[in-house]
Design a protein around this motif. Structure first.
Motif, PDB file in Angstrom:
ATOM      1  N   GLN A  79      24.444   8.726   7.314  1.00  0.00           N
ATOM      2  CA  GLN A  79      23.804   9.414   6.190  1.00  0.00           C
ATOM      3  C   GLN A  79      23.559   8.552   5.074  1.00  0.00           C
ATOM      4  O   GLN A  79      22.924   8.889   4.027  1.00  0.00           O
ATOM      5  N   CYS A  80      23.685   7.238   5.227  1.00  0.00           N
ATOM      6  CA  CYS A  80      23.399   6.194   4.262  1.00  0.00           C
ATOM      7  C   CYS A  80      21.744   6.106   4.417  1.00  0.00           C
ATOM      8  O   CYS A  80      21.038   5.930   5.476  1.00  0.00           O
ATOM      9  N   THR A  81      21.043   5.758   3.212  1.00  0.00           N
ATOM     10  CA  THR A  81      19.600   5.426   3.241  1.00  0.00           C
ATOM     11  C   THR A  81      19.487   3.934   3.106  1.00  0.00           C
ATOM     12  O   THR A  81      19.933   3.210   2.119  1.00  0.00           O
ATOM     13  N   LEU A  82      18.843   3.383   4.008  1.00  0.00           N
ATOM     14  CA  LEU A  82      18.683   1.743   4.105  1.00  0.00           C
ATOM     15  C   LEU A  82      16.984   1.577   3.650  1.00  0.00           C
ATOM     16  O   LEU A  82      16.353   1.932   4.477  1.00  0.00           O
ATOM     17  N   SER A  83      16.988   0.876   2.714  1.00  0.00           N
ATOM     18  CA  SER A  83      15.510   0.275   2.246  1.00  0.00           C
ATOM     19  C   SER A  83      15.138  -0.930   3.111  1.00  0.00           C
ATOM     20  O   SER A  83      15.619  -1.871   3.355  1.00  0.00           O
ATOM     21  N   LEU A  84      13.898  -0.459   3.750  1.00  0.00           N
ATOM     22  CA  LEU A  84      13.248  -1.810   4.456  1.00  0.00           C
ATOM     23  C   LEU A  84      12.577  -2.673   3.589  1.00  0.00           C
ATOM     24  O   LEU A  84      12.218  -3.558   4.026  1.00  0.00           O
ATOM     25  N   GLY A  85      11.942  -2.081   2.465  1.00  0.00           N
ATOM     26  CA  GLY A  85      11.538  -2.777   1.575  1.00  0.00           C
ATOM     27  C   GLY A  85      10.324  -1.976   0.981  1.00  0.00           C
ATOM     28  O   GLY A  85      10.439  -0.983   0.852  1.00  0.00           O
ATOM     29  N   SER A  86       9.013  -3.037   0.907  1.00  0.00           N
ATOM     30  CA  SER A  86       7.838  -2.292   0.113  1.00  0.00           C
ATOM     31  C   SER A  86       6.589  -2.586   0.892  1.00  0.00           C
ATOM     32  O   SER A  86       6.485  -3.598   1.190  1.00  0.00           O
ATOM     33  N   VAL A  87       5.634  -1.884   0.649  1.00  0.00           N
ATOM     34  CA  VAL A  87       4.298  -1.937   1.197  1.00  0.00           C
ATOM     35  C   VAL A  87       3.565  -1.406  -0.268  1.00  0.00           C
ATOM     36  O   VAL A  87       3.648  -0.394  -0.628  1.00  0.00           O
ATOM     37  N   VAL A  88       2.536  -2.425  -0.611  1.00  0.00           N
ATOM     38  CA  VAL A  88       1.776  -2.142  -1.706  1.00  0.00           C
ATOM     39  C   VAL A  88       0.334  -2.140  -1.140  1.00  0.00           C
ATOM     40  O   VAL A  88      -0.250  -3.229  -0.352  1.00  0.00           O
ATOM     41  N   LEU A  89      -0.230  -1.074  -1.612  1.00  0.00           N
ATOM     42  CA  LEU A  89      -1.730  -1.232  -0.938  1.00  0.00           C
ATOM     43  C   LEU A  89      -2.524  -0.913  -2.039  1.00  0.00           C
ATOM     44  O   LEU A  89      -2.528  -0.229  -3.100  1.00  0.00           O
ATOM     45  N   ASN A  90      -3.839  -1.445  -2.047  1.00  0.00           N
ATOM     46  CA  ASN A  90      -4.880  -1.607  -3.094  1.00  0.00           C
ATOM     47  C   ASN A  90      -5.935  -0.562  -2.612  1.00  0.00           C
ATOM     48  O   ASN A  90      -6.809  -0.743  -2.034  1.00  0.00           O
ATOM     49  N   ALA A  91      -5.840   0.586  -3.355  1.00  0.00           N
ATOM     50  CA  ALA A  91      -6.513   1.571  -3.043  1.00  0.00           C
ATOM     51  C   ALA A  91      -7.972   1.403  -3.459  1.00  0.00           C
ATOM     52  O   ALA A  91      -8.996   1.803  -2.934  1.00  0.00           O
ATOM     53  N   GLU A  92      -8.360   0.524  -4.573  1.00  0.00           N
ATOM     54  CA  GLU A  92      -9.628   0.141  -5.091  1.00  0.00           C
ATOM     55  C   GLU A  92     -10.472  -0.365  -4.199  1.00  0.00           C
ATOM     56  O   GLU A  92     -11.306  -0.227  -3.700  1.00  0.00           O
ATOM     57  N   LEU A  93      -9.839  -1.532  -3.498  1.00  0.00           N
ATOM     58  CA  LEU A  93     -10.226  -2.331  -2.438  1.00  0.00           C
ATOM     59  C   LEU A  93     -10.594  -1.307  -1.231  1.00  0.00           C
ATOM     60  O   LEU A  93     -11.620  -1.608  -0.509  1.00  0.00           O
ATOM     61  N   ALA A  94      -9.493  -0.738  -1.101  1.00  0.00           N
ATOM     62  CA  ALA A  94      -9.637   0.234   0.371  1.00  0.00           C
ATOM     63  C   ALA A  94     -10.832   1.067   0.405  1.00  0.00           C
ATOM     64  O   ALA A  94     -11.659   1.632   1.200  1.00  0.00           O
ATOM     65  N   GLN A  95     -11.020   1.661  -0.913  1.00  0.00           N
ATOM     66  CA  GLN A  95     -12.306   2.414  -1.312  1.00  0.00           C
ATOM     67  C   GLN A  95     -13.540   1.700  -1.147  1.00  0.00           C
ATOM     68  O   GLN A  95     -14.539   2.309  -0.106  1.00  0.00           O
ATOM     69  N   LYS A  96     -13.423   0.773  -1.402  1.00  0.00           N
ATOM     70  CA  LYS A  96     -14.762  -0.204  -1.436  1.00  0.00           C
ATOM     71  C   LYS A  96     -15.296  -0.530   0.265  1.00  0.00           C
ATOM     72  O   LYS A  96     -16.277  -0.353   0.795  1.00  0.00           O
ATOM     73  N   VAL A  97     -14.143  -0.906   1.087  1.00  0.00           N
ATOM     74  CA  VAL A  97     -14.234  -0.982   2.279  1.00  0.00           C
ATOM     75  C   VAL A  97     -14.593   0.123   3.151  1.00  0.00           C
ATOM     76  O   VAL A  97     -15.573   0.177   3.888  1.00  0.00           O
ATOM     77  N   ALA A  98     -14.071   1.037   2.785  1.00  0.00           N
ATOM     78  CA  ALA A  98     -14.300   2.370   3.421  1.00  0.00           C
ATOM     79  C   ALA A  98     -15.616   2.792   3.345  1.00  0.00           C
ATOM     80  O   ALA A  98     -16.189   3.166   4.195  1.00  0.00           O
ATOM     81  N   ARG A  99     -16.325   2.864   2.206  1.00  0.00           N
ATOM     82  CA  ARG A  99     -17.802   2.910   1.875  1.00  0.00           C
ATOM     83  C   ARG A  99     -18.620   2.061   2.793  1.00  0.00           C
ATOM     84  O   ARG A  99     -19.606   2.770   3.363  1.00  0.00           O
ATOM     85  N   LEU A 101     -17.907   0.526   5.460  1.00  0.00           N
ATOM     86  CA  LEU A 101     -17.714   0.512   7.013  1.00  0.00           C
ATOM     87  C   LEU A 101     -18.145   2.281   7.289  1.00  0.00           C
ATOM     88  O   LEU A 101     -17.722   2.467   8.406  1.00  0.00           O
ATOM     89  N   GLY A 102     -18.261   2.972   6.098  1.00  0.00           N
ATOM     90  CA  GLY A 102     -18.585   4.374   6.549  1.00  0.00           C
ATOM     91  C   GLY A 102     -17.300   5.238   7.283  1.00  0.00           C
ATOM     92  O   GLY A 102     -17.694   6.256   7.795  1.00  0.00           O
ATOM     93  N   HIS A 103     -16.311   4.967   6.737  1.00  0.00           N
ATOM     94  CA  HIS A 103     -15.097   5.895   6.853  1.00  0.00           C
ATOM     95  C   HIS A 103     -14.344   6.350   5.631  1.00  0.00           C
ATOM     96  O   HIS A 103     -14.905   5.914   4.579  1.00  0.00           O
ATOM     97  N   MET A 104     -13.425   6.993   5.737  1.00  0.00           N
ATOM     98  CA  MET A 104     -12.480   7.912   4.494  1.00  0.00           C
ATOM     99  C   MET A 104     -11.668   6.784   3.975  1.00  0.00           C
ATOM    100  O   MET A 104     -10.947   6.029   4.546  1.00  0.00           O
ATOM    101  N   LEU A 105     -11.437   6.980   2.846  1.00  0.00           N
ATOM    102  CA  LEU A 105     -10.536   6.214   1.910  1.00  0.00           C
ATOM    103  C   LEU A 105      -9.091   6.236   2.717  1.00  0.00           C
ATOM    104  O   LEU A 105      -8.347   5.481   3.032  1.00  0.00           O
ATOM    105  N   GLU A 106      -8.716   7.591   2.930  1.00  0.00           N
ATOM    106  CA  GLU A 106      -7.621   7.744   3.566  1.00  0.00           C
ATOM    107  C   GLU A 106      -7.347   7.023   5.084  1.00  0.00           C
ATOM    108  O   GLU A 106      -6.366   6.485   5.274  1.00  0.00           O
ATOM    109  N   ASP A 107      -8.248   6.921   5.689  1.00  0.00           N
ATOM    110  CA  ASP A 107      -8.227   6.171   6.983  1.00  0.00           C
ATOM    111  C   ASP A 107      -8.242   4.538   6.565  1.00  0.00           C
ATOM    112  O   ASP A 107      -7.408   4.067   7.472  1.00  0.00           O
ATOM    113  N   GLU A 108      -8.877   4.037   5.572  1.00  0.00           N
ATOM    114  CA  GLU A 108      -8.596   2.840   5.574  1.00  0.00           C
ATOM    115  C   GLU A 108      -7.015   2.555   4.730  1.00  0.00           C
ATOM    116  O   GLU A 108      -6.552   1.551   5.165  1.00  0.00           O
ATOM    117  N   LEU A 109      -6.698   3.444   3.914  1.00  0.00           N
ATOM    118  CA  LEU A 109      -5.383   3.167   3.685  1.00  0.00           C
ATOM    119  C   LEU A 109      -4.177   3.366   4.707  1.00  0.00           C
ATOM    120  O   LEU A 109      -3.327   2.711   4.710  1.00  0.00           O
TER     121      LEU A 109
END
Length: 156
Positions: A79-99, A101-109
């Motif tokens: 029942q205990c919740t154990l934190s694994l840590g954090s993942v930080v995503l850069n949506a601004e850069l992901a949007q640029k790369v997605a455009r 490479l011709g795929h969606m922001l959600e896929d890049e994220l």
């Protein structure tokens, strides 16, 4: 369980990441999976640059950072919740790369999230024998995503 904080300005649903997190947690830490939580921060390039400079001494934005907690989990009640840590995503850069490479922001994220989550689970492409790349490719294929982060970075 994911604790998602979206500071990016893009409208995103945490459901994008829930299935990936649950699947990888059940694969790499099956006995603890129901108790695991992970912080996911989605931000922009300016904030990512600050985080990268503070934690890696790199004064530039990057697409994904992982901050695993180094904790041994033994004899933990379910029942205990154990934190694994954090993942930080850069949506601004992901949007640029997605455009580009011709795929969606959600896929890049999702690609970035898988990459960062594998770091949380102990994979490290900078010093392994290709294990991170192999794992990432398998998960990307399973979730029907475009070319992986490591594959795009490969010079070979």
């Amino acid at each position: 369980m994911l604790e998602l904080e979206n500071l990016s300005g893009y409208e995103l649903d945490s459901v994008l990441f829930d299935e990936i997190f649950a699947t990888l947690a059940n694969t790499y830490m099956p006995s603890l999976a129901p108790s695991l939580c992970l912080e996911v921060l989605i931000t922009d390039s300016a904030h990512m640059r600050e985080i990268n400079k503070a934690h890696r001494n790199q004064d530039k934005p990057t697409d994904v950072l992982s901050f695993p907690l180094s904790v041994e989990y033994t004899d933990v009640p379910t029942q205990c919740t154990l934190s694994l840590g954090s993942v930080v995503l850069n949506a601004e850069l992901a949007q640029k790369v997605a455009r580009e490479l011709g795929h969606m922001l959600e896929d890049e994220l999702k690609l970035l999230f898988i990459h960062g989550l594998l770091h949380i689970f102990g994979f490290d492409h900078e010093c392994d024998d290709g294990a991170h790349r192999r794992e990432e490719c398998g998960w990307i294929e399973r979730f029907c995503l475009p070319k992986s982060l490591i594959e795009r970075s490969d010079c070979v």
